[in-house]
Design a protein around this motif. Structure first.
Motif, PDB file in Angstrom:
ATOM      1  N   GLU A 143      -4.188  13.510  -1.925  1.00 42.73           N
ATOM      2  CA  GLU A 143      -2.392  13.989  -1.668  1.00 42.73           C
ATOM      3  C   GLU A 143      -2.308  13.000   0.029  1.00 42.73           C
ATOM      4  OE1 GLU A 143      -0.067  17.724  -0.435  1.00 42.73           O
ATOM      5  OE2 GLU A 143      -1.900  16.641  -2.106  1.00 42.73           O
ATOM      6  N   LEU A 144      -3.432  12.074   0.269  1.00 44.54           N
ATOM      7  CA  LEU A 144      -2.903  10.626   1.082  1.00 44.54           C
ATOM      8  C   LEU A 144      -1.676  10.363   0.206  1.00 44.54           C
ATOM      9  CD1 LEU A 144      -5.802  10.496   3.125  1.00 44.54           C
ATOM     10  CD2 LEU A 144      -3.524  11.456   4.020  1.00 44.54           C
ATOM     11  N   THR A 145      -2.471  10.083  -0.943  1.00 45.31           N
ATOM     12  CA  THR A 145      -1.557   9.413  -1.487  1.00 45.31           C
ATOM     13  C   THR A 145      -0.074   9.968  -2.370  1.00 45.31           C
ATOM     14  OG1 THR A 145      -3.079   8.595  -2.818  1.00 45.31           O
ATOM     15  CG2 THR A 145      -1.293   8.179  -3.651  1.00 45.31           C
ATOM     16  N   LYS A 146       0.091  10.812  -2.340  1.00 51.99           N
ATOM     17  CA  LYS A 146       1.314  12.163  -2.193  1.00 51.99           C
ATOM     18  C   LYS A 146       2.564  12.352  -1.280  1.00 51.99           C
ATOM     19  CE  LYS A 146      -0.788  15.429  -6.209  1.00 51.99           C
ATOM     20  NZ  LYS A 146      -0.928  16.278  -6.976  1.00 51.99           N
ATOM     21  N   LEU A 147       1.432  12.342   0.263  1.00 49.89           N
ATOM     22  CA  LEU A 147       2.180  12.341   0.693  1.00 49.89           C
ATOM     23  C   LEU A 147       2.600  10.925   1.497  1.00 49.89           C
ATOM     24  CD1 LEU A 147      -0.068  14.080   3.446  1.00 49.89           C
ATOM     25  CD2 LEU A 147       2.682  15.147   3.054  1.00 49.89           C
ATOM     26  N   ALA A 148       2.359   9.868   0.948  1.00 47.04           N
ATOM     27  CA  ALA A 148       2.521   8.103   1.472  1.00 47.04           C
ATOM     28  C   ALA A 148       3.887   8.402   0.338  1.00 47.04           C
ATOM     29  CB  ALA A 148       1.635   7.332   1.594  1.00 47.04           C
ATOM     30  N   ASN A 149       3.542   8.382  -0.425  1.00 46.16           N
ATOM     31  CA  ASN A 149       4.668   8.578  -2.066  1.00 46.16           C
ATOM     32  C   ASN A 149       6.043   9.257  -1.390  1.00 46.16           C
ATOM     33  OD1 ASN A 149       3.367   6.671  -3.216  1.00 46.16           O
ATOM     34  ND2 ASN A 149       2.621   7.978  -4.655  1.00 46.16           N
ATOM     35  N   TYR A 150       5.377   9.440  -1.127  1.00 47.78           N
ATOM     36  CA  TYR A 150       7.189  11.136  -0.370  1.00 47.78           C
ATOM     37  C   TYR A 150       7.580  10.403   0.215  1.00 47.78           C
ATOM     38  CZ  TYR A 150       9.448  14.690   1.369  1.00 47.78           C
ATOM     39  OH  TYR A 150      10.924  16.107   1.958  1.00 47.78           O
ATOM     40  N   ILE A 151       6.963  10.076   1.515  1.00 46.34           N
ATOM     41  CA  ILE A 151       7.730   9.729   2.512  1.00 46.34           C
ATOM     42  C   ILE A 151       8.033   8.455   2.778  1.00 46.34           C
ATOM     43  CG2 ILE A 151       6.793   8.609   5.276  1.00 46.34           C
ATOM     44  CD1 ILE A 151       6.753  11.744   4.686  1.00 46.34           C
ATOM     45  N   LYS A 152       7.927   7.334   2.180  1.00 46.41           N
ATOM     46  CA  LYS A 152       8.791   6.229   1.556  1.00 46.41           C
ATOM     47  C   LYS A 152      10.467   6.592   0.383  1.00 46.41           C
ATOM     48  CE  LYS A 152       4.766   3.369  -0.604  1.00 46.41           C
ATOM     49  NZ  LYS A 152       3.671   3.237  -1.775  1.00 46.41           N
ATOM     50  N   GLU A 153      10.486   7.866   0.265  1.00 51.18           N
ATOM     51  CA  GLU A 153      11.891   8.284  -0.454  1.00 51.18           C
ATOM     52  C   GLU A 153      12.378   8.800   0.868  1.00 51.18           C
ATOM     53  OE1 GLU A 153      10.828  11.018  -3.649  1.00 51.18           O
ATOM     54  OE2 GLU A 153       9.759   9.250  -5.036  1.00 51.18           O
ATOM     55  N   LEU A 154      11.934   8.986   2.102  1.00 48.60           N
ATOM     56  CA  LEU A 154      12.778   9.488   3.206  1.00 48.60           C
ATOM     57  C   LEU A 154      13.399   8.666   3.820  1.00 48.60           C
ATOM     58  CD1 LEU A 154      10.603  12.634   4.313  1.00 48.60           C
ATOM     59  CD2 LEU A 154      12.520  12.866   2.885  1.00 48.60           C
ATOM     60  N   ASN A 155      14.939   8.907   4.537  1.00 50.83           N
ATOM     61  CA  ASN A 155      15.340   7.671   5.064  1.00 50.83           C
ATOM     62  C   ASN A 155      14.380   8.732   7.019  1.00 50.83           C
ATOM     63  OD1 ASN A 155      17.123   5.846   6.724  1.00 50.83           O
ATOM     64  ND2 ASN A 155      18.490   7.513   6.738  1.00 50.83           N
ATOM     65  N   TYR A 156      13.791   7.553   7.446  1.00 51.25           N
ATOM     66  CA  TYR A 156      13.463   8.744   9.450  1.00 51.25           C
ATOM     67  C   TYR A 156      13.186   7.426   9.995  1.00 51.25           C
ATOM     68  CZ  TYR A 156       8.610   5.913   7.123  1.00 51.25           C
ATOM     69  OH  TYR A 156       8.111   5.212   6.129  1.00 51.25           O
ATOM     70  N   THR A 157      12.840   8.067  11.360  1.00 48.27           N
ATOM     71  CA  THR A 157      12.804   7.256  12.146  1.00 48.27           C
ATOM     72  C   THR A 157      11.204   6.549  12.396  1.00 48.27           C
ATOM     73  OG1 THR A 157      14.577   8.134  13.174  1.00 48.27           O
ATOM     74  CG2 THR A 157      12.995   6.772  14.343  1.00 48.27           C
ATOM     75  N   LYS A 158      10.140   7.772  12.527  1.00 49.35           N
ATOM     76  CA  LYS A 158       8.667   7.128  12.281  1.00 49.35           C
ATOM     77  C   LYS A 158       7.891   8.223  11.953  1.00 49.35           C
ATOM     78  CE  LYS A 158       7.787   6.207  17.229  1.00 49.35           C
ATOM     79  NZ  LYS A 158       7.665   6.827  18.102  1.00 49.35           N
ATOM     80  N   VAL A 159       7.053   8.574  11.155  1.00 45.66           N
ATOM     81  CA  VAL A 159       6.402   9.562  11.144  1.00 45.66           C
ATOM     82  C   VAL A 159       4.828   9.252  11.432  1.00 45.66           C
ATOM     83  CG1 VAL A 159       4.667   9.955   9.656  1.00 45.66           C
ATOM     84  CG2 VAL A 159       6.682   8.882   8.665  1.00 45.66           C
ATOM     85  N   GLN A 160       5.216  10.515  12.269  1.00 44.70           N
ATOM     86  CA  GLN A 160       4.129  10.972  13.946  1.00 44.70           C
ATOM     87  C   GLN A 160       2.671  11.623  12.873  1.00 44.70           C
ATOM     88  OE1 GLN A 160       6.356  13.138  15.638  1.00 44.70           O
ATOM     89  NE2 GLN A 160       6.304  11.189  16.841  1.00 44.70           N
ATOM     90  N   LEU A 161       1.218  10.967  13.069  1.00 49.79           N
ATOM     91  CA  LEU A 161       0.531  12.011  12.226  1.00 49.79           C
ATOM     92  C   LEU A 161      -0.946  12.748  13.507  1.00 49.79           C
ATOM     93  CD1 LEU A 161      -1.144   8.858  10.304  1.00 49.79           C
ATOM     94  CD2 LEU A 161       0.733  10.897   9.509  1.00 49.79           C
ATOM     95  N   ASN A 162      -0.892  13.272  12.759  1.00 49.56           N
ATOM     96  CA  ASN A 162      -1.691  14.237  14.260  1.00 49.56           C
ATOM     97  C   ASN A 162      -2.932  15.240  13.771  1.00 49.56           C
ATOM     98  OD1 ASN A 162      -0.045  14.282  16.831  1.00 49.56           O
ATOM     99  ND2 ASN A 162       1.342  14.901  15.284  1.00 49.56           N
ATOM    100  N   THR A 163      -4.140  15.738  14.505  1.00 47.03           N
ATOM    101  CA  THR A 163      -5.241  16.435  13.894  1.00 47.03           C
ATOM    102  C   THR A 163      -4.986  17.517  15.098  1.00 47.03           C
ATOM    103  OG1 THR A 163      -7.086  16.134  15.025  1.00 47.03           O
ATOM    104  CG2 THR A 163      -6.356  14.519  13.020  1.00 47.03           C
ATOM    105  N   VAL A 164      -5.899  18.531  13.819  1.00 47.38           N
ATOM    106  CA  VAL A 164      -5.934  19.873  15.373  1.00 47.38           C
ATOM    107  C   VAL A 164      -6.099  20.001  16.059  1.00 47.38           C
ATOM    108  CG1 VAL A 164      -5.917  21.464  12.909  1.00 47.38           C
ATOM    109  CG2 VAL A 164      -8.278  20.281  14.081  1.00 47.38           C
ATOM    110  N   PHE A 165      -6.802  18.543  16.543  1.00 51.06           N
ATOM    111  CA  PHE A 165      -7.601  18.343  18.143  1.00 51.06           C
ATOM    112  C   PHE A 165      -6.209  17.733  18.921  1.00 51.06           C
ATOM    113  CE2 PHE A 165     -11.523  18.555  14.921  1.00 51.06           C
ATOM    114  CZ  PHE A 165     -12.267  19.230  15.874  1.00 51.06           C
ATOM    115  N   ARG A 166      -5.230  17.440  18.487  1.00 41.30           N
ATOM    116  CA  ARG A 166      -4.664  16.888  18.629  1.00 41.30           C
ATOM    117  C   ARG A 166      -4.927  15.320  19.735  1.00 41.30           C
ATOM    118  NH1 ARG A 166      -2.591  22.148  17.463  1.00 41.30           N
ATOM    119  NH2 ARG A 166      -1.138  22.131  16.503  1.00 41.30           N
TER     120      ARG A 166
END
Length: 207
Positions: A184-207
């Motif tokens: 799933e991480l690979t799928k997310l990374a591949n999808y994000i590569k196709e977006l035009n974005y400023t930043k990707v913010q990675l969080n967890t439920v512990f924040r």
């Protein structure tokens, strides 16, 4: 106050004055990690969920008091803010009153609708969530309304990202054992590569 909250220290945006435009808790998702709590009205219905005149008056009074102490004004909700049909007017009227950037926090699910896209174009910052690509994992972590089409959402967000001129801060929240597998991480990374974005913010439920 009924509609306006803060300023609050946002890990994403700095000191934020929030505008809550959807009552607790009306949403089209029931995410397992939601800090607002369980969705008690799971719906895809878009409606006029607040008294717009009251909200704008409350915002004007609060903003004047705090404008020298904030970094951003953020449209959000105790549910999904794009369910509010008044979103275009809210954005238009709030922008008349402020000198700060205007942002929105969204779960992305209405990005396929033309009126939502048109409204979001006028924002300075958009924070869309994408927690999964695989349908089964999306359903497990975000527990969507049965009418939602996640693949359609992903395609629409991708297309929108290449038209939008403001800052797009894509948020992914990881839940251990749910959406953090290598596949799933690979799928997310591949999808994000196709977006035009400023930043990707990675969080967890512990924040």
């Amino acid at each position: 106050m009924r509609y306006i909250f803060g300023p609050v220290p946002s890990r994403r945006l700095g000191s934020s004055l929030g505008i809550d435009i959807v009552p607790h808790k009306i949403c089209n998702l029931d995410c397992i990690y939601c800090e607002v709590g369980k969705t008690n009205k799971l719906t895809t219905k878009r409606d006029h969920y607040i008294n717009l005149d009251e909200m704008l008056k409350e915002f004007q009074n609060t903003y004047e008091h705090f404008k020298d102490h904030i970094d951003v004004v953020t449209i959000t909700g105790a549910g999904e803010p794009t369910l509010n049909l008044d979103l275009p007017l809210i954005i238009k009227e709030v922008k008349k009153q402020i000198i700060h950037p205007l942002a929105i926090l969204t779960n992305s699910t209405n990005i396929d609708k033309e009126d939502v896209q048109s409204a979001l174009m006028d924002l300075d910052i958009i924070v869309p969530s994408v927690d999964a690509i695989s349908i089964d994992i999306f359903e497990k972590i975000n527990r969507p309304h049965k009418k939602l089409n996640w693949n359609q959402t992903l395609d629409a967000l991708k297309a929108f990202s290449h038209q939008y001129k403001g800052m797009m801060l894509v948020e992914i929240l990881f839940v251990k054992g749910v959406n953090d597998s290598k596949d799933e991480l690979t799928k997310l990374a591949n999808y994000i590569k196709e977006l035009n974005y400023t930043k990707v913010q990675l969080n967890t439920v512990f924040r």
